[in-house]
Enzyme design. Structure first.
Site, PDB file in Angstrom:
ATOM      1  N   HIS A 297      -2.812   3.132  -5.685  1.00 42.44           N
ATOM      2  CA  HIS A 297      -3.401   1.869  -5.252  1.00 42.44           C
ATOM      3  C   HIS A 297      -3.722   0.957  -6.426  1.00 42.44           C
ATOM      4  O   HIS A 297      -3.817  -0.266  -6.265  1.00 42.44           O
ATOM      5  CB  HIS A 297      -4.675   2.137  -4.443  1.00 42.44           C
ATOM      6  CG  HIS A 297      -5.012   1.044  -3.487  1.00 42.44           C
ATOM      7  ND1 HIS A 297      -4.253   0.761  -2.366  1.00 42.44           N
ATOM      8  CD2 HIS A 297      -6.026   0.132  -3.477  1.00 42.44           C
ATOM      9  CE1 HIS A 297      -4.776  -0.260  -1.718  1.00 42.44           C
ATOM     10  NE2 HIS A 297      -5.858  -0.662  -2.370  1.00 42.44           N
TER      11      HIS A 297
ATOM     12  N   TYR B 222     -10.196 -10.060  -7.346  1.00 47.14           N
ATOM     13  CA  TYR B 222      -9.317  -9.936  -8.512  1.00 47.14           C
ATOM     14  C   TYR B 222      -9.603 -10.993  -9.575  1.00 47.14           C
ATOM     15  O   TYR B 222      -9.190 -10.835 -10.719  1.00 47.14           O
ATOM     16  CB  TYR B 222      -7.850  -9.997  -8.078  1.00 47.14           C
ATOM     17  CG  TYR B 222      -7.488  -8.861  -7.148  1.00 47.14           C
ATOM     18  CD1 TYR B 222      -7.430  -7.560  -7.606  1.00 47.14           C
ATOM     19  CD2 TYR B 222      -7.231  -9.098  -5.804  1.00 47.14           C
ATOM     20  CE1 TYR B 222      -7.121  -6.506  -6.755  1.00 47.14           C
ATOM     21  CE2 TYR B 222      -6.920  -8.057  -4.942  1.00 47.14           C
ATOM     22  CZ  TYR B 222      -6.873  -6.772  -5.418  1.00 47.14           C
ATOM     23  OH  TYR B 222      -6.581  -5.732  -4.573  1.00 47.14           O
TER      24      TYR B 222
ATOM     25  N   ARG C 180       0.845  -1.185   0.000  1.00 44.75           N
ATOM     26  CA  ARG C 180       0.000   0.000   0.000  1.00 44.75           C
ATOM     27  C   ARG C 180       0.884   1.240   0.000  1.00 44.75           C
ATOM     28  O   ARG C 180       2.066   1.178   0.340  1.00 44.75           O
ATOM     29  CB  ARG C 180      -0.916   0.015   1.221  1.00 44.75           C
ATOM     30  CG  ARG C 180      -1.874  -1.179   1.296  1.00 44.75           C
ATOM     31  CD  ARG C 180      -2.709  -1.125   2.572  1.00 44.75           C
ATOM     32  NE  ARG C 180      -3.663  -2.239   2.639  1.00 44.75           N
ATOM     33  CZ  ARG C 180      -3.406  -3.423   3.170  1.00 44.75           C
ATOM     34  NH1 ARG C 180      -2.194  -3.664   3.678  1.00 44.75           N
ATOM     35  NH2 ARG C 180      -4.314  -4.379   3.200  1.00 44.75           N
TER      36      ARG C 180
ATOM     37  N   ARG D 218      -1.236  -1.755  -6.857  1.00 45.22           N
ATOM     38  CA  ARG D 218      -1.432  -2.901  -5.947  1.00 45.22           C
ATOM     39  C   ARG D 218      -2.448  -3.867  -6.556  1.00 45.22           C
ATOM     40  O   ARG D 218      -2.255  -5.081  -6.532  1.00 45.22           O
ATOM     41  CB  ARG D 218      -1.903  -2.392  -4.588  1.00 45.22           C
ATOM     42  CG  ARG D 218      -2.277  -3.473  -3.576  1.00 45.22           C
ATOM     43  CD  ARG D 218      -2.610  -2.823  -2.243  1.00 45.22           C
ATOM     44  NE  ARG D 218      -3.351  -3.687  -1.357  1.00 45.22           N
ATOM     45  CZ  ARG D 218      -2.803  -4.554  -0.502  1.00 45.22           C
ATOM     46  NH1 ARG D 218      -1.497  -4.684  -0.450  1.00 45.22           N
ATOM     47  NH2 ARG D 218      -3.554  -5.294   0.294  1.00 45.22           N
TER      48      ARG D 218
ATOM     49  N   LYS E 279      -2.145  -2.939   7.462  1.00 45.30           N
ATOM     50  CA  LYS E 279      -3.546  -2.785   7.826  1.00 45.30           C
ATOM     51  C   LYS E 279      -3.939  -3.867   8.819  1.00 45.30           C
ATOM     52  O   LYS E 279      -3.641  -5.045   8.620  1.00 45.30           O
ATOM     53  CB  LYS E 279      -4.416  -2.882   6.568  1.00 45.30           C
ATOM     54  CG  LYS E 279      -5.853  -2.434   6.777  1.00 45.30           C
ATOM     55  CD  LYS E 279      -6.584  -2.375   5.462  1.00 45.30           C
ATOM     56  CE  LYS E 279      -8.002  -1.857   5.644  1.00 45.30           C
ATOM     57  NZ  LYS E 279      -8.725  -1.759   4.348  1.00 45.30           N
TER      58      LYS E 279
ATOM     59  N   HIS F  11      -4.314  -9.737   3.182  1.00 46.90           N
ATOM     60  CA  HIS F  11      -5.753  -9.811   3.380  1.00 46.90           C
ATOM     61  C   HIS F  11      -6.097 -10.803   4.484  1.00 46.90           C
ATOM     62  O   HIS F  11      -5.543 -11.899   4.530  1.00 46.90           O
ATOM     63  CB  HIS F  11      -6.458 -10.247   2.091  1.00 46.90           C
ATOM     64  CG  HIS F  11      -6.469  -9.181   1.038  1.00 46.90           C
ATOM     65  ND1 HIS F  11      -6.722  -9.443  -0.294  1.00 46.90           N
ATOM     66  CD2 HIS F  11      -6.273  -7.835   1.121  1.00 46.90           C
ATOM     67  CE1 HIS F  11      -6.670  -8.313  -0.984  1.00 46.90           C
ATOM     68  NE2 HIS F  11      -6.399  -7.334  -0.156  1.00 46.90           N
TER      69      HIS F  11
END
Length: 338
Positions: A285, A320, A154, A288, A179, A311
């Site tokens: 972003h 995706y 990120r 990414r 995150k 994630h």
């Protein structure tokens, strides 16, 4: 209760009389820092709490409750037409205020009008578009943008990268405090090794100059500054992409060198996108998203991609698969059958 216009803080009459009770927003700020919330989250929460107070005639939040919270959040959605993520941030700020600071548990607010969260697939660049975009960027910004695509980091993870977390021996980068407060490892692109070594060499020179000027201490996360008093002056803890000048830390009051402002990189990417003739609304972003999609196209397992992206749930990574060749692009239109 009284409202201090200059600071935007509500305090009790006792505090106003000088009895030393901390002001409300000072209590919120302290509670956020005890729980290691980021400076960005701190500023956002304080802003929403101020707006909530002002919107209700500068009444103290203790004198209000679910009805006022519901009305404020609904107003954001109906009149303000804010995004769902913006409304959720405001809700999180107010829940933190009542639960963690005032010790009041709000019942579930069923009457809140929720901003609709749109279901969108991510913007993804083709390999050729990525090549065109990166070819137009150079220097630190070019290196950072290449890292975003080559590692899937990120934007802020890249900006906050420390020297010690670049491992040339193992060809990997350790992303700290991503995150959700999680660490993870991502591949270090071999094409960027020489450029990264040169960048770290520049950081070493800048750090030596800062030390000679009586500065050179960088901010350390959590309580590490107390546990390791001298670590902040070590090269390993310096940012790989430091700011051009020194600045004062708003929390510690110390003068040091922060990481560079990510806004400059965002503007550089936008300019390069226009210059490259890319019409997609690509941002930092987007690289990414492109990283994840291109790995899946190359046959990598979705669990591996999930781990590299950090994630928590594989369902997040599965978005995706909607932009792969197995989606709409792989369907032969009836018009093409003629």
């Amino acid at each position: 209760m009284s409202y201090h216009r200059k600071s935007g803080v509500i305090s009790s009459p006792a505090a106003a009389a000088g009895q030393g009770a901390p002001r409300l927003l000072d209590q919120v700020r302290a509670a956020l820092r005890v729980r290691h919330y980021s400076i960005r989250t701190e500023r956002a929460y304080l802003q929403w709490i101020r707006r909530f107070i002002v919107a209700n005639g500068k009444r103290h939040p203790r004198d209000m409750g679910p009805r006022e919270v519901e009305a404020f959040l609904s107003m954001l959605a109906v009149k303000g037409n804010v995004a769902a993520s913006t409304q959720n941030q405001a809700l999180s700020a107010l829940l933190f205020l009542y639960r963690q600071v005032l010790g009041i548990e709000l019942p579930w607010m069923d009457e809140v009008v929720r901003a609709k969260r749109p279901q969108r697939i991510p913007v993804v660049l083709t390999r050729e578009e990525v090549t065109r975009l990166l070819a137009l960027m150079e220097g630190r910004y070019g290196l950072m943008e290449s890292l975003l695509y080559g590692t899937g980091m990120r934007l802020m993870e890249c900006a906050r990268l420390r020297v010690k977390d670049v491992d040339f021996g193992r060809n990997e980068i350790c992303v700290r405090n991503g995150k959700g407060g999680k660490d993870r490892r991502v591949p270090l692109p071999r094409k960027l090794e020489e450029l990264l070594r040169a960048q770290i060499a520049r950081v070493e020179v800048i750090h030596a100059e800062d030390l000679a000027a009586g500065h050179g201490e960088v901010h350390l996360p959590h309580a590490l500054a107390r546990k390791y008093p001298n670590a902040g002056r070590e090269l390993g803890w310096q940012y790989v992409f430091p700011a051009r000048g020194r600045s004062r830390n708003p929390r510690t009051g110390l003068t040091g060198r922060h990481h560079l402002d990510e806004g400059g990189l965002q503007r550089a990417v936008k300019a390069a996108r226009f210059q490259a003739g890319i019409t997609k609304p690509a941002t930092c972003h987007t690289l990414r998203h492109s990283f994840a999609t291109h790995l899946l196209e190359a046959g990598h397992d979705i669990r591996t991609v999930q781990e590299l992206l950090g994630h928590k749930d594989v369902a997040t990574t599965q978005i995706y698969t909607h932009v792969l060749g197995r989606g709409a692009g792989a369907v032969l239109s009836p018009l093409d059958r003629e």
